[in-house]
Enzyme design. Sequence first.
Site, short mmCIF file in Angstrom:
data_model
loop_
_atom_site.label_atom_id
_atom_site.label_comp_id
_atom_site.label_asym_id
_atom_site.label_seq_id
_atom_site.Cartn_x
_atom_site.Cartn_y
_atom_site.Cartn_z
N ASP A 26 0.68 -1.07 -0.08
CA ASP A 26 -0.06 0.00 -0.09
C ASP A 26 0.98 1.20 -0.03
O ASP A 26 2.04 1.19 0.46
CB ASP A 26 -0.85 0.00 1.35
CG ASP A 26 -2.06 -0.99 1.21
OD1 ASP A 26 -2.20 -1.27 0.01
OD2 ASP A 26 -2.68 -1.20 2.32
N TYR A 93 7.08 -9.76 7.05
CA TYR A 93 6.53 -8.25 7.27
C TYR A 93 6.90 -8.12 8.74
O TYR A 93 6.72 -8.93 9.96
CB TYR A 93 5.19 -8.22 7.21
CG TYR A 93 4.56 -8.02 5.66
CD1 TYR A 93 4.79 -6.92 4.93
CD2 TYR A 93 4.40 -8.75 4.98
CE1 TYR A 93 4.18 -6.72 3.52
CE2 TYR A 93 3.93 -8.92 3.52
CZ TYR A 93 3.99 -7.75 2.94
OH TYR A 93 3.57 -7.67 1.28
#
Length: 254
Positions: A26, A93
């Site tokens: 994003d 992540y």
Amino acid sequence: MFVDAFSCLDYKLAEPPNIHVSSRTDSGVHALCNTAHADLIYGENQEQLDPDAIVHAINRNITQMGRSDIRLMNCRPVPPTFNSRHQALGRTYLYRVVSGCYHSRLPIAEFDRSWGVMERLDIEAMQEAAKHFLGTHDFTTFRNKSPDTWTKDPIKTMKAVEVRRASCFLKEHDPFCRDLEVLELIFKSRSFLYRQVRRMTGLLVAIGRGKLEPKEVCTLLAARKITAFPKNAQVAPAHGLYLCNIEYNEKGEL
């Protein structure tokens, strides 16, 4: 952006390269490490460029384009069948949370690089909750609400979900960091649903705030409904999230 960055190689190529990035993020999400493969078709009688020459040329072009936040760190030849996205075996992540501070008062080194929450978080409760995510589950409850992402398989295998203590960037030099507590949330899987990590993080922070119990993770996974995601848990903001690593097998090219 990378297609434009490769324009510096046009004099060698018969056609613009096809570039395939292994993981998309994003806007606002950081990528410490990402991978991509580019199909370079050289023109007739054109000698192939050395990988180091490609790295140098592309980074110089990126700088000339006015971007100081992106760098190509390595480049190597791979077989024509290699696919950076589909052959990845794992993606890691990291999400950074700073507790004890409003986001607007985060130290400069942390601002828009972590999520500031005023409450002191219960790390033990968050660690207990994280264990319930491990293994293979249906993550429908943690998928994005946008219908255009619903075609993705919600069955994911979480190889690691960890909550651990960390420290502020420049802690030794910034007096405003000394009273803050930093948590790092680690998520590892072969693939993730869109915004899955940010929704998992939001839930873990809600548990750390005492708004939910750790065992409710199991209930939410079993619900398999987007609407089951609790209203007292928010989707974590993008700026605290980092793509850290892409893994391939021993015969892979990276």
